[in-house]
Design an enzyme around this catalytic site. Structure first.
Site, PDB file in Angstrom:
ATOM      1  N   THR A   1     -72.124  32.604  22.462  1.00  0.00           N
ATOM      2  CA  THR A   1     -71.733  32.721  20.826  1.00  0.00           C
ATOM      3  C   THR A   1     -71.891  31.917  20.035  1.00  0.00           C
ATOM      4  O   THR A   1     -72.789  32.480  18.869  1.00  0.00           O
ATOM      5  CB  THR A   1     -70.181  33.038  20.930  1.00  0.00           C
ATOM      6  N   ASP A   2     -72.035  30.601  20.188  1.00  0.00           N
ATOM      7  CA  ASP A   2     -72.551  29.695  19.136  1.00  0.00           C
ATOM      8  C   ASP A   2     -74.197  30.099  19.331  1.00  0.00           C
ATOM      9  O   ASP A   2     -74.613  30.014  17.969  1.00  0.00           O
ATOM     10  CB  ASP A   2     -72.565  28.198  19.942  1.00  0.00           C
ATOM     11  N   LEU A   3     -74.805  30.061  20.191  1.00  0.00           N
ATOM     12  CA  LEU A   3     -76.306  30.251  20.222  1.00  0.00           C
ATOM     13  C   LEU A   3     -76.615  31.646  19.267  1.00  0.00           C
ATOM     14  O   LEU A   3     -77.535  31.631  18.581  1.00  0.00           O
ATOM     15  CB  LEU A   3     -77.065  30.344  21.635  1.00  0.00           C
TER      16      LEU A   3
ATOM     17  N   GLY B   1     -76.044  30.966  15.621  1.00  0.00           N
ATOM     18  CA  GLY B   1     -77.189  30.405  15.222  1.00  0.00           C
ATOM     19  C   GLY B   1     -78.458  31.184  14.999  1.00  0.00           C
ATOM     20  O   GLY B   1     -79.285  30.763  14.032  1.00  0.00           O
TER      21      GLY B   1
ATOM     22  N   ASP C   1     -66.580  28.486  20.607  1.00  0.00           N
ATOM     23  CA  ASP C   1     -67.459  29.577  21.253  1.00  0.00           C
ATOM     24  C   ASP C   1     -66.543  30.344  22.382  1.00  0.00           C
ATOM     25  O   ASP C   1     -66.552  31.644  22.460  1.00  0.00           O
ATOM     26  CB  ASP C   1     -68.666  28.721  21.967  1.00  0.00           C
TER      27      ASP C   1
END
Length: 388
Positions: A154-156, A159, A126
Protein backbone atom coordinates in the site's frame (compact mmCIF):
# COMPACT_ATOMS: atom_id res chain seq x y z
CA UNK A 1 13.55 8.14 -5.29
CA UNK A 2 11.72 7.71 -8.59
CA UNK A 3 11.90 11.44 -9.27
CA UNK A 4 15.60 11.31 -8.42
CA UNK A 5 16.10 8.46 -10.88
CA UNK A 6 14.61 10.71 -13.57
CA UNK A 7 17.16 13.42 -12.81
CA UNK A 8 15.56 15.52 -10.07
CA UNK A 9 17.82 17.06 -7.43
CA UNK A 10 16.15 15.57 -4.34
CA UNK A 11 16.87 17.16 -0.96
CA UNK A 12 15.86 14.96 1.97
CA UNK A 13 15.04 17.07 5.03
CA UNK A 14 15.78 15.14 8.24
CA UNK A 15 15.60 15.83 11.94
CA UNK A 16 19.13 16.39 13.30
CA UNK A 17 18.30 14.02 16.17
CA UNK A 18 18.47 10.65 14.41
CA UNK A 19 16.92 11.54 11.07
CA UNK A 20 14.74 9.13 9.11
CA UNK A 21 13.50 6.39 11.46
CA UNK A 22 14.32 3.71 8.89
CA UNK A 23 18.04 4.41 9.32
CA UNK A 24 17.80 2.26 12.43
CA UNK A 25 15.43 -0.41 11.12
CA UNK A 26 17.58 -3.50 11.23
CA UNK A 27 19.32 -5.84 11.16
CA UNK A 28 20.51 -6.32 8.53
CA UNK A 29 22.89 -3.36 8.36
CA UNK A 30 25.58 -2.62 5.80
CA UNK A 31 28.86 -3.07 7.64
CA UNK A 32 31.13 -0.04 7.99
CA UNK A 33 34.21 -0.25 5.77
CA UNK A 34 36.21 1.53 8.48
CA UNK A 35 36.96 -1.04 11.17
CA UNK A 36 37.47 1.78 13.70
CA UNK A 37 33.86 2.91 13.22
CA UNK A 38 32.01 0.99 15.94
CA UNK A 39 28.55 2.31 15.06
CA UNK A 40 26.24 0.06 13.11
CA UNK A 41 26.14 0.81 9.41
CA UNK A 42 23.11 2.05 7.52
CA UNK A 43 20.13 -0.31 7.56
CA UNK A 44 19.36 -2.27 4.42
CA UNK A 45 15.83 -0.90 4.77
CA UNK A 46 17.04 2.70 4.47
CA UNK A 47 19.48 1.93 1.66
CA UNK A 48 16.78 0.49 -0.61
CA UNK A 49 14.89 3.77 -1.22
CA UNK A 50 17.25 6.67 -0.61
CA UNK A 51 19.59 6.83 -3.58
CA UNK A 52 19.91 10.07 -5.54
CA UNK A 53 19.06 12.17 -2.47
CA UNK A 54 21.00 14.80 -0.57
CA UNK A 55 20.45 14.80 3.20
CA UNK A 56 20.05 18.14 4.99
CA UNK A 57 19.33 18.24 8.73
CA UNK A 58 16.86 20.91 9.85
CA UNK A 59 15.09 21.59 13.12
CA UNK A 60 11.79 22.94 11.81
CA UNK A 61 10.77 24.17 15.26
CA UNK A 62 13.45 26.88 15.24
CA UNK A 63 13.10 30.22 13.51
CA UNK A 64 16.35 29.67 11.61
CA UNK A 65 15.23 26.22 10.50
CA UNK A 66 11.92 27.50 9.16
CA UNK A 67 13.63 30.37 7.33
CA UNK A 68 16.04 27.88 5.79
CA UNK A 69 13.07 25.89 4.48
CA UNK A 70 11.43 29.05 3.13
CA UNK A 71 14.66 29.77 1.23
CA UNK A 72 14.68 26.22 -0.17
CA UNK A 73 11.02 26.50 -1.20
CA UNK A 74 11.83 29.59 -3.26
CA UNK A 75 14.28 27.49 -5.28
CA UNK A 76 12.20 24.30 -5.50
CA UNK A 77 9.69 22.82 -7.93
CA UNK A 78 8.21 20.17 -5.65
CA UNK A 79 7.76 19.59 -1.93
CA UNK A 80 6.70 16.16 -0.64
CA UNK A 81 5.51 15.73 2.96
CA UNK A 82 3.72 13.08 4.99
CA UNK A 83 2.63 14.82 8.19
CA UNK A 84 -0.88 14.63 9.62
CA UNK A 85 -3.14 17.29 8.03
CA UNK A 86 -2.66 20.67 9.70
CA UNK A 87 0.62 19.82 11.43
CA UNK A 88 2.82 21.76 9.00
CA UNK A 89 0.32 24.65 8.98
CA UNK A 90 1.07 25.05 12.69
CA UNK A 91 4.76 25.41 11.85
CA UNK A 92 4.10 27.91 9.07
CA UNK A 93 4.91 25.31 6.41
CA UNK A 94 1.46 24.42 5.07
CA UNK A 95 0.48 24.62 1.41
CA UNK A 96 -1.27 28.00 1.56
CA UNK A 97 1.68 29.52 3.42
CA UNK A 98 4.32 28.16 1.03
CA UNK A 99 2.21 28.92 -2.03
CA UNK A 100 2.60 32.61 -1.18
CA UNK A 101 6.37 32.20 -1.19
CA UNK A 102 6.44 30.18 -4.43
CA UNK A 103 3.17 30.05 -6.42
CA UNK A 104 4.80 27.56 -8.84
CA UNK A 105 5.42 25.00 -6.09
CA UNK A 106 3.84 21.55 -6.45
CA UNK A 107 3.08 20.61 -2.82
CA UNK A 108 2.41 16.86 -2.48
CA UNK A 109 0.89 15.60 0.77
CA UNK A 110 0.85 11.86 1.46
CA UNK A 111 -1.30 10.82 4.41
CA UNK A 112 -3.15 7.78 5.65
CA UNK A 113 -6.67 9.09 5.03
CA UNK A 114 -6.43 12.32 3.03
CA UNK A 115 -6.75 16.00 3.94
CA UNK A 116 -10.51 15.94 4.58
CA UNK A 117 -13.16 13.60 5.98
CA UNK A 118 -13.87 12.14 9.44
CA UNK A 119 -10.66 10.06 9.51
CA UNK A 120 -8.31 12.78 8.25
CA UNK A 121 -6.61 13.26 11.61
CA UNK A 122 -5.76 9.57 12.04
CA UNK A 123 -2.22 8.31 11.40
CA UNK A 124 -2.01 5.71 8.65
CA UNK A 125 0.39 2.81 8.26
CA UNK A 126 0.60 0.33 5.42
CA UNK A 127 -0.56 -2.72 7.35
CA UNK A 128 -3.43 -0.79 8.97
CA UNK A 129 -4.73 0.36 5.59
CA UNK A 130 -4.25 -3.14 4.13
CA UNK A 131 -6.66 -4.29 6.83
CA UNK A 132 -9.10 -1.38 6.63
CA UNK A 133 -9.30 -1.00 2.85
CA UNK A 134 -10.07 -4.58 1.83
CA UNK A 135 -6.68 -5.95 0.81
CA UNK A 136 -6.06 -8.12 3.86
CA UNK A 137 -9.57 -9.55 3.61
CA UNK A 138 -8.74 -11.08 0.21
CA UNK A 139 -5.17 -12.13 1.00
CA UNK A 140 -4.47 -15.62 2.37
CA UNK A 141 -5.76 -19.15 2.02
CA UNK A 142 -9.53 -19.73 2.02
CA UNK A 143 -9.47 -21.59 5.33
CA UNK A 144 -6.83 -19.39 6.94
CA UNK A 145 -6.66 -16.04 8.69
CA UNK A 146 -6.23 -12.80 6.73
CA UNK A 147 -2.57 -11.93 6.11
CA UNK A 148 -0.65 -8.91 4.89
CA UNK A 149 1.21 -8.82 1.60
CA UNK A 150 4.92 -9.68 1.94
CA UNK A 151 6.03 -6.09 1.24
CA UNK A 152 4.42 -2.75 2.19
CA UNK A 153 2.43 -2.76 -1.03
CA UNK A 154 0.00 0.00 0.00
CA UNK A 155 2.91 2.34 0.72
CA UNK A 156 4.47 1.45 -2.62
CA UNK A 157 1.22 1.88 -4.54
CA UNK A 158 0.61 5.27 -2.92
CA UNK A 159 4.14 6.34 -3.82
CA UNK A 160 3.49 5.39 -7.44
CA UNK A 161 0.24 7.37 -7.49
CA UNK A 162 1.99 10.36 -5.90
CA UNK A 163 4.84 10.12 -8.42
CA UNK A 164 2.51 10.28 -11.42
CA UNK A 165 0.42 13.03 -9.79
CA UNK A 166 3.54 15.16 -9.27
CA UNK A 167 4.62 14.69 -12.88
CA UNK A 168 1.10 15.55 -14.08
CA UNK A 169 1.13 18.67 -11.92
CA UNK A 170 4.46 19.75 -13.40
CA UNK A 171 3.03 19.28 -16.89
CA UNK A 172 -0.02 21.35 -15.97
CA UNK A 173 2.22 24.03 -14.49
CA UNK A 174 4.03 24.32 -17.81
CA UNK A 175 0.68 25.49 -19.24
CA UNK A 176 -0.79 27.50 -16.35
CA UNK A 177 2.37 28.69 -14.64
CA UNK A 178 0.87 27.69 -11.29
CA UNK A 179 1.63 24.88 -8.85
CA UNK A 180 -1.01 23.08 -6.80
CA UNK A 181 -1.66 20.94 -3.73
CA UNK A 182 -1.61 17.18 -4.45
CA UNK A 183 -3.66 15.30 -1.85
CA UNK A 184 -2.65 11.61 -1.94
CA UNK A 185 -3.79 9.04 0.65
CA UNK A 186 -3.01 5.43 1.47
CA UNK A 187 -6.66 4.46 1.84
CA UNK A 188 -7.78 5.85 -1.54
CA UNK A 189 -4.74 4.40 -3.32
CA UNK A 190 -5.48 1.01 -1.79
CA UNK A 191 -9.17 1.04 -2.68
CA UNK A 192 -8.31 2.10 -6.24
CA UNK A 193 -5.89 -0.84 -6.40
CA UNK A 194 -8.64 -3.36 -5.64
CA UNK A 195 -9.26 -3.26 -9.41
CA UNK A 196 -11.61 -6.04 -10.57
CA UNK A 197 -12.40 -7.01 -6.97
CA UNK A 198 -13.86 -3.54 -6.43
CA UNK A 199 -15.72 -3.72 -9.73
CA UNK A 200 -17.18 -7.12 -8.90
CA UNK A 201 -18.73 -5.61 -5.78
CA UNK A 202 -19.79 -2.24 -7.21
CA UNK A 203 -21.35 -3.68 -10.35
CA UNK A 204 -22.32 -7.22 -9.38
CA UNK A 205 -22.79 -6.89 -5.63
CA UNK A 206 -20.32 -9.75 -5.21
CA UNK A 207 -18.45 -9.88 -1.91
CA UNK A 208 -14.84 -11.02 -2.20
CA UNK A 209 -13.17 -13.79 -0.21
CA UNK A 210 -9.70 -15.17 0.33
CA UNK A 211 -8.72 -17.55 -2.45
CA UNK A 212 -5.02 -18.18 -1.87
CA UNK A 213 -3.28 -17.93 -5.23
CA UNK A 214 -6.35 -18.74 -7.30
CA UNK A 215 -8.35 -16.25 -9.35
CA UNK A 216 -12.07 -15.57 -8.82
CA UNK A 217 -12.85 -15.39 -12.55
CA UNK A 218 -10.25 -17.61 -14.26
CA UNK A 219 -9.61 -21.36 -13.84
CA UNK A 220 -6.96 -22.78 -13.74
CA UNK A 221 -4.99 -19.77 -12.52
CA UNK A 222 -3.11 -20.63 -9.33
CA UNK A 223 -0.20 -22.41 -7.66
CA UNK A 224 -0.10 -26.20 -7.83
CA UNK A 225 2.05 -28.44 -5.63
CA UNK A 226 4.36 -30.78 -7.52
CA UNK A 227 6.14 -33.81 -6.10
CA UNK A 228 8.88 -31.67 -4.57
CA UNK A 229 7.86 -28.01 -4.85
CA UNK A 230 5.30 -25.69 -6.47
CA UNK A 231 4.53 -24.26 -9.90
CA UNK A 232 2.33 -21.30 -10.83
CA UNK A 233 -0.01 -21.83 -13.79
CA UNK A 234 -1.90 -19.10 -15.63
CA UNK A 235 -4.19 -20.59 -18.29
CA UNK A 236 -6.11 -17.41 -19.02
CA UNK A 237 -8.33 -18.59 -21.88
CA UNK A 238 -9.77 -21.72 -23.49
CA UNK A 239 -6.90 -22.08 -25.93
CA UNK A 240 -4.30 -21.95 -23.19
CA UNK A 241 -6.24 -24.50 -21.14
CA UNK A 242 -6.18 -26.87 -24.11
CA UNK A 243 -2.41 -26.46 -24.44
CA UNK A 244 -1.98 -27.16 -20.73
CA UNK A 245 -4.04 -30.36 -20.91
CA UNK A 246 -2.09 -31.66 -23.91
CA UNK A 247 1.29 -30.99 -22.30
CA UNK A 248 0.15 -32.74 -19.12
CA UNK A 249 -1.25 -35.77 -20.94
CA UNK A 250 -4.80 -34.89 -19.90
CA UNK A 251 -6.33 -34.60 -23.37
CA UNK A 252 -9.51 -36.33 -22.22
CA UNK A 253 -10.42 -33.29 -20.11
CA UNK A 254 -10.98 -31.32 -23.30
CA UNK A 255 -14.00 -33.51 -24.08
CA UNK A 256 -15.50 -33.10 -20.62
CA UNK A 257 -18.51 -30.73 -20.73
CA UNK A 258 -17.65 -29.42 -17.25
CA UNK A 259 -14.43 -27.87 -18.56
CA UNK A 260 -15.25 -26.72 -22.10
CA UNK A 261 -15.23 -23.00 -21.45
CA UNK A 262 -13.80 -20.82 -18.71
CA UNK A 263 -17.26 -20.18 -17.25
CA UNK A 264 -17.71 -23.97 -17.01
CA UNK A 265 -14.34 -24.36 -15.35
CA UNK A 266 -15.14 -21.64 -12.81
CA UNK A 267 -18.40 -23.43 -12.00
CA UNK A 268 -16.61 -26.76 -11.59
CA UNK A 269 -13.45 -25.33 -10.09
CA UNK A 270 -13.13 -27.85 -7.26
CA UNK A 271 -13.29 -30.93 -9.48
CA UNK A 272 -10.88 -29.60 -12.10
CA UNK A 273 -8.30 -28.35 -9.60
CA UNK A 274 -8.24 -31.74 -7.90
CA UNK A 275 -7.61 -33.51 -11.22
CA UNK A 276 -4.79 -31.15 -12.15
CA UNK A 277 -3.28 -31.27 -8.68
CA UNK A 278 -3.18 -35.07 -8.72
CA UNK A 279 -1.35 -35.03 -12.04
CA UNK A 280 1.14 -32.33 -11.02
CA UNK A 281 2.09 -34.29 -7.91
CA UNK A 282 3.12 -37.28 -9.96
CA UNK A 283 6.28 -35.49 -11.16
CA UNK A 284 8.87 -33.10 -9.72
CA UNK A 285 9.27 -29.41 -10.51
CA UNK A 286 12.12 -29.93 -12.97
CA UNK A 287 9.97 -32.27 -15.04
CA UNK A 288 7.08 -29.82 -15.24
CA UNK A 289 9.22 -26.80 -16.02
CA UNK A 290 10.80 -28.73 -18.90
CA UNK A 291 7.47 -30.18 -20.09
CA UNK A 292 5.64 -26.84 -20.08
CA UNK A 293 8.44 -24.84 -21.68
CA UNK A 294 7.27 -23.27 -24.95
CA UNK A 295 3.70 -24.48 -24.50
CA UNK A 296 2.21 -21.06 -25.22
CA UNK A 297 0.84 -20.06 -21.82
CA UNK A 298 2.44 -18.45 -18.75
CA UNK A 299 3.86 -20.58 -15.94
CA UNK A 300 6.65 -20.17 -13.41
CA UNK A 301 8.35 -21.75 -10.41
CA UNK A 302 7.96 -20.13 -6.99
CA UNK A 303 11.40 -18.59 -6.63
CA UNK A 304 12.89 -17.46 -3.35
CA UNK A 305 14.78 -14.15 -3.19
CA UNK A 306 18.17 -15.70 -3.98
CA UNK A 307 16.71 -17.43 -7.04
CA UNK A 308 15.06 -14.17 -8.06
CA UNK A 309 18.38 -12.31 -8.19
CA UNK A 310 20.01 -15.25 -10.00
CA UNK A 311 17.25 -15.19 -12.63
CA UNK A 312 18.84 -14.90 -16.10
CA UNK A 313 16.34 -12.25 -17.18
CA UNK A 314 17.05 -10.05 -14.14
CA UNK A 315 20.78 -10.35 -14.84
CA UNK A 316 20.36 -9.64 -18.54
CA UNK A 317 18.34 -6.50 -17.85
CA UNK A 318 20.98 -5.13 -15.47
CA UNK A 319 18.54 -4.38 -12.68
CA UNK A 320 21.03 -4.71 -9.81
CA UNK A 321 23.52 -1.84 -9.46
CA UNK A 322 26.62 -1.53 -7.32
CA UNK A 323 27.36 1.87 -5.79
CA UNK A 324 30.06 3.21 -3.47
CA UNK A 325 28.67 4.27 -0.10
CA UNK A 326 30.79 6.66 1.96
CA UNK A 327 30.51 4.54 5.10
CA UNK A 328 29.60 1.02 3.93
CA UNK A 329 31.77 0.85 0.81
CA UNK A 330 30.40 -1.03 -2.18
CA UNK A 331 26.73 -1.96 -1.79
CA UNK A 332 24.23 -3.52 -4.18
CA UNK A 333 20.79 -2.00 -4.74
CA UNK A 334 17.87 -2.60 -7.09
CA UNK A 335 18.05 0.05 -9.80
CA UNK A 336 15.37 1.81 -11.86
CA UNK A 337 13.04 -0.77 -13.47
CA UNK A 338 12.07 1.24 -16.56
CA UNK A 339 14.19 1.60 -19.71
CA UNK A 340 13.85 4.55 -22.14
CA UNK A 341 14.86 4.68 -25.79
CA UNK A 342 15.77 8.38 -25.83
CA UNK A 343 16.83 8.97 -22.22
CA UNK A 344 18.54 7.18 -19.37
CA UNK A 345 17.84 6.97 -15.67
CA UNK A 346 20.90 7.07 -13.46
CA UNK A 347 22.13 6.47 -9.94
CA UNK A 348 24.26 9.55 -9.38
CA UNK A 349 24.45 9.43 -5.60
CA UNK A 350 24.45 6.59 -3.06
CA UNK A 351 22.01 6.81 -0.14
CA UNK A 352 23.26 9.68 2.06
CA UNK A 353 24.56 9.77 5.59
CA UNK A 354 22.47 11.83 7.99
CA UNK A 355 23.09 15.49 7.17
CA UNK A 356 25.85 14.59 4.72
CA UNK A 357 24.94 17.40 2.33
CA UNK A 358 23.77 20.12 4.73
CA UNK A 359 26.70 22.46 4.08
CA UNK A 360 26.85 21.59 0.38
CA UNK A 361 23.19 22.39 -0.29
CA UNK A 362 23.01 25.52 1.83
CA UNK A 363 26.23 26.95 0.42
CA UNK A 364 25.74 26.01 -3.24
CA UNK A 365 21.97 26.32 -3.63
CA UNK A 366 21.19 29.13 -1.18
CA UNK A 367 24.52 30.96 -0.96
CA UNK A 368 24.78 30.64 2.82
CA UNK A 369 28.19 31.59 4.19
CA UNK A 370 30.21 29.45 6.59
CA UNK A 371 29.57 32.06 9.26
CA UNK A 372 25.82 31.74 8.76
CA UNK A 373 26.04 27.94 8.89
CA UNK A 374 27.94 28.13 12.16
CA UNK A 375 25.32 30.51 13.59
CA UNK A 376 22.52 28.09 12.59
CA UNK A 377 24.40 25.25 14.26
CA UNK A 378 24.78 27.17 17.49
CA UNK A 379 21.05 27.93 17.42
CA UNK A 380 20.23 24.23 16.88
CA UNK A 381 18.56 24.96 13.53
CA UNK A 382 20.75 22.41 11.70
CA UNK A 383 22.84 19.41 12.74
CA UNK A 384 26.13 19.87 14.54
CA UNK A 385 28.33 18.33 11.87
CA UNK A 386 27.66 17.59 8.25
CA UNK A 387 27.60 13.84 7.72
CA UNK A 388 27.08 12.96 11.38
Amino acid sequence: MMLGDLGADVIKIENPNGGDDTRGWGPPFAENKDAKDSTHGESAYFLCVNRNKRSVTVNMKTEGGRQLLYDLVKESDVLVENYLPGKLDQLGLGYKQLNKINPRLVYASITGYGQTGPYADRPGYDVIIEAEAGLMHITGEPSGAPVKVGVAITDLTTGLYAHSAILASLLQRSVTGKGQHVDCSLIESQVASLANIASNYLIGGQEAKRMGTSHPSIVPYQVFPTRDSFVMIGAGNDGQFAKLCRRMGLDHLLDDARFQRNADRVKHRKELIQLLQDRFQEEDNHHWLETLNGAGFPFAPINNIEQTFQHPQIKARGLVHEVEHSRAGKIKIVGPPVKYSEAKTSIRRPPPLLGEHTDEVLEQLLGYTKEKLEKLRKEGAIGLHSGE
